[in-house]
Every structure is written in C-alpha cells, then in structure tokens.
Design a protein around this motif. Structure first.
Motif, PDB file in Angstrom:
ATOM      1  N   PHE B  64       0.840  -1.201   0.000  1.00  0.00           N
ATOM      2  CA  PHE B  64       0.000   0.000   0.000  1.00  0.00           C
ATOM      3  C   PHE B  64       0.879   1.258   0.000  1.00  0.00           C
ATOM      4  N   GLN B  65       0.292   2.330  -0.509  1.00  0.00           N
ATOM      5  CA  GLN B  65       0.962   3.629  -0.415  1.00  0.00           C
ATOM      6  C   GLN B  65       0.442   4.362   0.815  1.00  0.00           C
ATOM      7  N   ARG B  66       1.219   5.331   1.272  1.00  0.00           N
ATOM      8  CA  ARG B  66       0.790   6.221   2.350  1.00  0.00           C
ATOM      9  C   ARG B  66       0.912   7.655   1.832  1.00  0.00           C
ATOM     10  N   LEU B  67       0.351   8.599   2.516  1.00  0.00           N
ATOM     11  CA  LEU B  67       0.506   9.992   2.069  1.00  0.00           C
ATOM     12  C   LEU B  67       1.976  10.369   2.083  1.00  0.00           C
ATOM     13  N   ILE B  68       2.639   9.994   3.170  1.00  0.00           N
ATOM     14  CA  ILE B  68       4.087  10.184   3.259  1.00  0.00           C
ATOM     15  C   ILE B  68       4.691   8.851   3.685  1.00  0.00           C
ATOM     16  N   ALA B  69       5.966   8.670   3.361  1.00  0.00           N
ATOM     17  CA  ALA B  69       6.637   7.427   3.752  1.00  0.00           C
ATOM     18  C   ALA B  69       8.039   7.754   4.238  1.00  0.00           C
ATOM     19  N   GLN B  70       8.576   6.849   5.062  1.00  0.00           N
ATOM     20  CA  GLN B  70       9.934   7.076   5.540  1.00  0.00           C
ATOM     21  C   GLN B  70      10.933   6.833   4.410  1.00  0.00           C
ATOM     22  N   LYS B  71      11.999   7.631   4.437  1.00  0.00           N
ATOM     23  CA  LYS B  71      13.078   7.394   3.478  1.00  0.00           C
ATOM     24  C   LYS B  71      13.788   6.094   3.869  1.00  0.00           C
ATOM     25  N   PRO B  72      14.518   5.467   2.922  1.00  0.00           N
ATOM     26  CA  PRO B  72      15.180   4.195   3.258  1.00  0.00           C
ATOM     27  C   PRO B  72      16.116   4.344   4.456  1.00  0.00           C
ATOM     28  N   ASN B  73      16.012   3.425   5.374  1.00  0.00           N
ATOM     29  CA  ASN B  73      16.851   3.379   6.576  1.00  0.00           C
ATOM     30  C   ASN B  73      16.819   4.672   7.379  1.00  0.00           C
ATOM     31  N   SER B  74      15.666   5.276   7.460  1.00  0.00           N
ATOM     32  CA  SER B  74      15.577   6.566   8.136  1.00  0.00           C
ATOM     33  C   SER B  74      14.165   6.785   8.665  1.00  0.00           C
ATOM     34  N   VAL B  75      14.069   7.698   9.658  1.00  0.00           N
ATOM     35  CA  VAL B  75      12.726   8.068  10.114  1.00  0.00           C
ATOM     36  C   VAL B  75      12.264   9.348   9.429  1.00  0.00           C
ATOM     37  N   GLU B  76      13.152   9.939   8.648  1.00  0.00           N
ATOM     38  CA  GLU B  76      12.758  11.127   7.869  1.00  0.00           C
ATOM     39  C   GLU B  76      11.753  10.717   6.817  1.00  0.00           C
ATOM     40  N   THR B  77      10.792  11.608   6.566  1.00  0.00           N
ATOM     41  CA  THR B  77       9.747  11.225   5.617  1.00  0.00           C
ATOM     42  C   THR B  77       9.840  11.994   4.310  1.00  0.00           C
ATOM     43  N   GLU B  78       9.193  11.441   3.309  1.00  0.00           N
ATOM     44  CA  GLU B  78       9.091  12.101   2.008  1.00  0.00           C
ATOM     45  C   GLU B  78       7.686  11.833   1.475  1.00  0.00           C
ATOM     46  N   LEU B  79       7.273  12.604   0.511  1.00  0.00           N
ATOM     47  CA  LEU B  79       5.923  12.423  -0.034  1.00  0.00           C
ATOM     48  C   LEU B  79       5.829  11.080  -0.751  1.00  0.00           C
ATOM     49  N   ASP B  80       4.701  10.416  -0.574  1.00  0.00           N
ATOM     50  CA  ASP B  80       4.491   9.127  -1.240  1.00  0.00           C
ATOM     51  C   ASP B  80       3.262   9.265  -2.151  1.00  0.00           C
TER      52      ASP B  80
END
Lengths: 284, 513
Positions: B64-80
């Motif tokens: 599934f997609q989310r509105l935002i998702a975490q970047k790989p190996n990180s808790v920082e998010t980006e738009l999904d």
C-alpha cells in the motif's frame, strides 16, 4: 520351572551370538540407567548452573554441561528413563490391545472380523507423525500423549500378526481335541492359543522397541513430546541444536546415546528372533 | 528449406539457455531479480487496520501507499501518495493526492475518499464486529473531510504528537481502496488491493507469501521483481537457509547471528532493539491478585541470569517499558535485584508460602531457556512453576478473550516504535483481553496515556510517560527483561532497508549491494 528354563535357554542363545551379546549388554545398561537413574546420575538433571554453561567434560561433569549449566551425563541417564517409560508403555499397550483384537478377529465370523481389519487399516493409514500432530493440536503436547499415539500406531502391527498366528493354530489337532473335550472358547484362547502365539509377538515387540525410542525422540525434538525441563534424548538434541555454535557436545552425546540404544535394541531383537525361531537362523 | 528446429538444435538451445546464468557479465552485473526473506510468524492479514504484527505490516508497507513514507533506513519522511501535505494547525492537516495512482486488480485510481475510508475505519467496527487493535495510532482523529476528488483535510479533535511518525508515514497510514475492501470483505485480508510497489501473488499458511512488482506503481521502481517471504519459525533453520543461499535476509537472535559473522557471502549488522521482552503476571487471577505475591515473584527472579542464559548476555537489561532511544525513557527506574529472603517473607505475609503456577511461553529457544531459568529461580522461593510451551499459532491467542483470564504468568515480546505512545497503548484498560495480558487496568494510566499522545511539548510529554511507567512499576505485574539487540543477517549482495530497530522493514527499498 519349564518356563524359567526356557527363558534361560533363550537368554543363553541370545548371548551366544556376538550381536546378541552386544545388544543384551546395551539393553541391560539402559535398563539399569532407567530403573536406577537417581542413583546412577551424579547431579539433579534439572539443576541450573548458568555461570558454568557449556562446560567441557571434567571430573565434576563427566560429559560437560548444556546451555543452562545442567549436567549432561545426568540428563542422559534420566533421558533413558523417559525413553524406556515411553517405549515399554507404548509397546505393552500395543501388544495387549493388538493381541486381543487380532485374536478376536481370528475367532469371530467374517462379518465381525471385517470391522476389526478395517480399523487396523484406518490406523495404519496415519503415519505416527501425522497422528501426533493431530493429537497435539487437540490435547496439547505431553509425554502421555506420545505414549498413546505410538501405542495406537503400533496396534495394527501386533493385531495382524496375532490374527495370522491364531488362524495358524486354531485348527491344530490339540485345539480340536480340547474342543471335543468340551473346553470353552475362553479357556482355549487363554490356555492354548495365547501361549502358542506369545513367542513371535514378544520377538516383534523387542524389534519394535528401538522404533518407539526413535519416534519418541523425534516427537520430542520437534516439540510435540516430552515437555521441558524433563530430559529426553529428543529434547537434549533439540536444546543442543539451538546452541550448536556454542557447543557441539550436547548434540553429539545425545545423538550417540540414541544411536547406541537403537543399535543395541535392534541387535537384541534380531538375536531374540533367531533364538525363538531357529528356522530363520542363517537363512538371511 | 526446412525451418523446423531439429531435436538436437532444441537440446543445444536449451543447454545454452541453462548455461547462461553461469556466464559472467550481463546477468551477474544486473544482480539478483528476486530475494527471499524470513518471517518468523504466519501471516494473518495484510489489512493495515487489522494486522497482527510487524510481519503483516512489513508486507502491507510494500503493498500500500501512504501519504508520506519514511526514506530508506531513516525516520525522515518524504511524499508518497501525496503531492502535497501541509499541517495548517495543530489539529488540521491538508493533503492533495498525486493523480492517476492505480489500485491493482482494476479497482480504479486512488481518491481522497479512499484516504477518508482508510483512516476513519480504525475507529469503526468492521462488518464482523472486530475493531482495529491499532485504534490508538489514530488517537484524536475526528474526521477526514473530502474537499475534492484528490484533496482533503485530516481533522483532529485534539493534537496527536505521534501522528506523522506512527500513523501517517507508517502502516496505519496505508491507503486502501474503499471499493476493494467493501467488495472483497474478509478475502481482502490476504488478497489485498493496493497501489504500492508490490502486489501479493500468493499466500500459504506455514509457508509464507510471494510478492511481485506492481507494474502499475507510479513511484520509483523497486530493485527486485519478486520477494518471497518464507515462514521459518526456527532461527537455527533460518541460519542454515542463509548459509545455503536459500534465504537472503533474516532477523536472528544473537546466539544464532553471532556465528554468522565472517561466514562467506553473509553480512551481519547489529542494531539497538526496539522490541522488548518481559515476564507478565495476570493481576486478576488468584493468588496474583495480591500485590505481595507479584512483588515476591519480582524479587525471586534474577533478570541478569535470565538474559545470560537466553541471549548469551548480549541483550541489554530493561528496567521499564520505554527503552533508551525513545522519548520518556525512565533512566532512574528501579533495578530489582534478586532477594530470596524478601520474596519468601512477602509470600508468607500474603499467606501463600507455596504456590503452583504456570508460565506460558513461545516455543523459541531463547524464551524457553529464560523460562526454565525463571522456573528454577521461582522454585527456590516456594513457587512451583510448570512451563506451558506453545507454538506461535496458539501462543499469540493465549491471553486473549476469556482464555486470557486463565493465564498465570507469561513471557512476552512486543515490537516497539520510536514513539512512546505506541509503546504505551497496549496496557490501557481497553486492551485487557486483547494485548494487555497482565489485565493491568488503571484509570490513572489510561488518562496519562491519553494525555501523553496529545502533548506536543517533548519535556512535558516525557514526564507523563515516566509517570505512567511508575504506575506500571508499582503494580509489580511486569518484570522487564530486555529491549533485545536486533541482528540483521543478509547475503552480502543484498542491501536491506528498515526503520530503526530493524523490526519494520522497507521491502520495496531493498536493493542489490
């Protein structure tokens, strides 16, 4: 007196064969370990000593310790008791139940015989492992359950042999003579049929013993049998397997015990069969 | 001319084709096209709202997609799935979806109404009467207002400090298709319809699942065409599968992972764990209703000895619910040391000098080992404990519903996240008979948990979380053991991706190394 002298002759015949003597020695050693485990063991098999886990063999711990610092030798000895308890209970139950059903099948009319044979077929169609999985799912794992499952799976084995043996002797002249003298069916079965078919069944039981020991160990290894902390050779191998990278000794020791016991009982069973039925001796 | 291939030519062609993978060059340079990862529990449902644990969630995160998702190996998010996401006030978040994000199996493209349905269903009972066990993730959600086909507004009744990290960017923020969930009903659990990088092509009990790349996914193309999630409960078997190349990635206990260090073609990484273990005591079952009995158990146990046996001493001791990296960690939590005399005194005072009890435990070597140590230690103070070792299928249900009333003691492992409210949510009164197997019911704790999730100030929030842990400590229903160290073992040619703690995987971000 006759029976005792017969048993003595059989024992001498078993011991006179190299394989039989070795088997007898192993069986005797395991029986002693099982019957006198509290005396033969050097430690409480469940006593933990975390700080001395995976210790190597020493004067204190002859075969070293396991992942909880428990004495491996003592657990092995108590494991023999579990193996023998399960094996003897299961074999006895299967022997008695199978003999009764087999004798009954041979003694009744074809219409009544059929359901008994179908029952044997139904039970035989389930491998012991599948039956154990189903039983564990319903009742939960326990030692008693292992005994019952193994006994149930062996029952048709004894039942068929008993039936064949009874069919072979039921029309023998001495049985006919008993009938003409007015002996009841119960008397004929108890006093004449059973004593005459007992030999082959006992030999069969001795040959099945190692099978039961390995089945118990296998079920315990996969967590369907004996519950921790009770020591069984199967659980010893399982525990050792989980910590194989820390020490190979527990797996090696428990596997060796299982291997030696299986070999010993097999050699003993074969020698017993040869002694009881000399026609087979050298025929293989 | 005869254009039909001869049998000899066909055999030669087949042999050549079979030999191709052995040749160096193009195929090798491209790396693997499929990988196998280990899951230690059977899949129950990939439905984000009803997932049974991180193993289900890890698949959901890839499907599934989310509105935002975490970047790989990180808790920082980006738009999904969102083209834009804006917090306009502490209780209002506006979003606009990217256009044309297609759900699989012909269920159309994602709309703001799907977002509304996905988030609001956490608080509403499903047709079968079940409510989501993750309702707490969306604590404070009032409504999702749809303002256009692709735009909407998330409105909260009160601020939720963990909303972005725990809900929006994680599994609880996964967007499902309203139409697919409604039409498929219970079937949607294991036949999920998503718009994410992967789709589930098969699931089999006791075997695992197969995920295949979703060709319609509009985001970055994942590295692997296929991911097989193989159910392997026994860690030693997983180790052997890794060594043989049957498996590419597994999280393993330290005793199994350590020997893999230095093994050819295998890499082992160690992370501070967010999963935590404890021995719980059912407070509502006699004689454990008496706090002195529970205190006696706590004094009878030797946590350090249990950890030495279960984790070769490689797992840090935990003294309260919240582990060090998480806000609200209670550094001054009492460290209970074994005190046999005090344990015996408490039992005598409670009128229970001898107790027969049962410890329910999962059939994993580390758990069984620790339970055996606990049994021995308890035996020394007069508590005879029988081990009730259960396989995964029955263990995870043991403390639920009516059956949970009969549980005495149990050894439990939960997976955590970096937000304290996620950790706290399982011990509220409404979780009794669900995941709160201690049956710890404290209105004061419930209020603190509610307050903590709405508190935006980190210092004040931390104080609330610590206060809640003090209540747990006072109950003596929890003997904290460890937040175990996570060991991720993988083939050297595969680079895994996961969130801190290595419990939550980003399967779509796994790459060739």
């Amino acid at each position: 007196m006759t029976i005792l002298s017969g048993s003595g002759r059989t024992a001498r015949a078993v011991a006179s064969r190299p394989g039989g003597a070795l088997g007898l020695a192993v069986v005797a050693a395991i029986l002693v370990a099982a019957l006198a485990s509290p005396i033969v063991a050097t430690h409480d098999p469940d006593a933990l000593d975390i700080l001395h886990r995976f210790a190597g063999p020493s004067a204190e711990h002859w075969l070293g310790t396991d992942h909880l610092g428990r004495d491996l030798y003592s657990r092995l000895v108590f494991g023999a008791r579990v193996a023998m308890e399960v094996a003897l209970f299961a074999i006895t139950a299967a022997l008695v139940g199978g003999t009764l059903l087999g004798t009954l099948a041979a003694s009744v009319s074809a219409g009544w015989e059929r359901p008994i044979l179908v029952l044997f077929d139904v039970i035989s169609s389930f491998p012991s492992l599948v039956l154990a999985l189903a039983a564990v799912a319903v009742f939960g794992p326990s030692t008693l359950l292992v005994m019952i499952v193994v006994a149930a799976t062996l029952l048709p084995h004894f039942g068929r042999v008993a039936r064949a043996q009874v069919l072979g002797v039921r029309n023998a002249p001495f049985i006919e003579a008993e009938r003409l003298l007015g002996a009841s069916e119960t008397r004929i079965v108890l006093h004449h049929l059973l004593p005459n078919i007992a030999g082959p069944l006992i030999v069969l039981a001795s040959i099945d013993l190692p099978v039961v020991i390995t089945v118990e160990a296998g079920l315990s290894f996969i967590g369907l049998g004996v519950r921790p902390p009770l020591a069984s050779w199967g659980t010893l191998i399982y525990d050792g397997y989980a910590y194989l990278s820390d020490s190979k000794l527990p797996v090696a020791v428990a596997s060796a015990a299982l291997g030696i016991a299986t070999l010993g009982f097999t050699l003993f069973g074969e020698a017993l069969r040869d002694a009881v039925d000399p026609r087979l001796d050298g025929g293989r | 001319m005869n254009r039909h291939p001869s049998r000899r030519a066909a055999l030669a062609g087949a042999a050549a084709a079979a030999g191709l993978p052995l040749l160096p060059g193009r195929a090798a340079a491209q790396g693997k096209t499929s990988i196998a990862v280990r899951v230690e529990r059977d899949f129950v449902t990939f439905d984000p709202a009803f997932r049974s644990g991180p193993h289900d969630g890890n698949v959901a995160r890839a499907v599934f997609q989310r509105l935002i998702a975490q970047k790989p190996n990180s808790v920082e998010t980006e738009l999904d799935a969102a083209a834009e996401l804006k917090q306009v006030s502490p209780t209002t978040i506006e979003f606009t979806l990217k256009p044309g994000q297609a759900f699989t199996d012909g269920y159309g493209t994602m709309t703001a109404d799907d977002v509304k349905f996905s988030y609001e269903r956490f608080a509403v009972a499903a047709p079968d009467g079940k409510t989501s066990p993750y309702t707490g993730d969306w604590s404070g959600l009032k409504a999702v207002e749809v303002t256009g086909p692709l735009s909407g507004r998330i409105v909260l009744a009160q601020p939720n400090a963990g909303l972005f990290a725990i809900a929006l960017a994680d599994v609880s923020g996964c967007i499902v298709s309203r139409k697919a969930v409604t039409e498929r009903g219970a079937e949607h659990a294991l036949k999920p319809v998503g718009s994410g990088p992967y789709q589930v092509v098969s699931v089999e009990k006791q075997r695992g699942a197969v995920l295949r790349r979703n060709p319609a996914y509009s985001g970055p193309k994942p590295a692997f065409e296929e991911i097989r999630a193989n159910f392997i409960q026994d860690p030693k078997t997983a180790e052997l599968a890794l060594r043989s190349g049957e498996l590419d990635f597994a999280i393993l206990p330290p005793g199994v992972a350590e020997p893999l260090r230095g093994a050819s073609g295998i890499a082992v990484e160690q992370f501070p764990g967010l999963a935590y273990l404890w021995l719980g005591i059912n407070m509502q079952k006699a004689p454990f209703t008496d706090i002195r009995v529970r205190q006696a158990i706590r004094y009878a146990l030797d946590v350090d000895q249990m950890l030495l046996a279960g984790f070769n001493g490689k797992a840090p001791r935990l003294n309260a619910l919240v582990m060090p990296p998480v806000l609200g960690h209670w550094a001054e939590a009492p460290v209970y040391r074994r005190n046999v005399a005090e344990a015996k005194r408490l039992l005598a005072e409670a009128g229970h000098p001898a107790i027969r009890t049962r410890i329910t435990v999962l059939n994993q070597p580390a758990f069984q080992t620790m339970a055996l140590v606990a049994r021995a230690l308890l035996g020394e103070v007069g508590i005879t404990a029988e081990l009730d070792v259960q396989e995964g299928g029955t263990f995870w249900e043991a403390g639920k519903g009516e059956a949970g009333k009969d549980v005495d003691m149990f050894m439990m492992r939960f997976n955590g996240k970096l937000d304290p409210s996620f950790l706290m949510q399982w011990y509220t009164s409404d979780q009794v008979g669900v995941w709160n197997w201690q049956r710890f019911a404290s209105p004061e704790y419930d209020a603190l948990a509610k307050e903590a999730i709405a508190e935006g100030d980190p210092a004040r929030r931390s104080a609330l979380v610590i206060r809640a842990q003090e209540l747990m400590d006072r109950s003596a229903a929890f003997v904290w053991l460890t937040n175990d160290t996570a060991f991720a073992a993988h083939r050297s040619n595969v680079k895994p991706a996961f969130l801190p703690g290595a419990i939550d995987w980003q399967l779509d971000r796994f790459t060739n190394a």
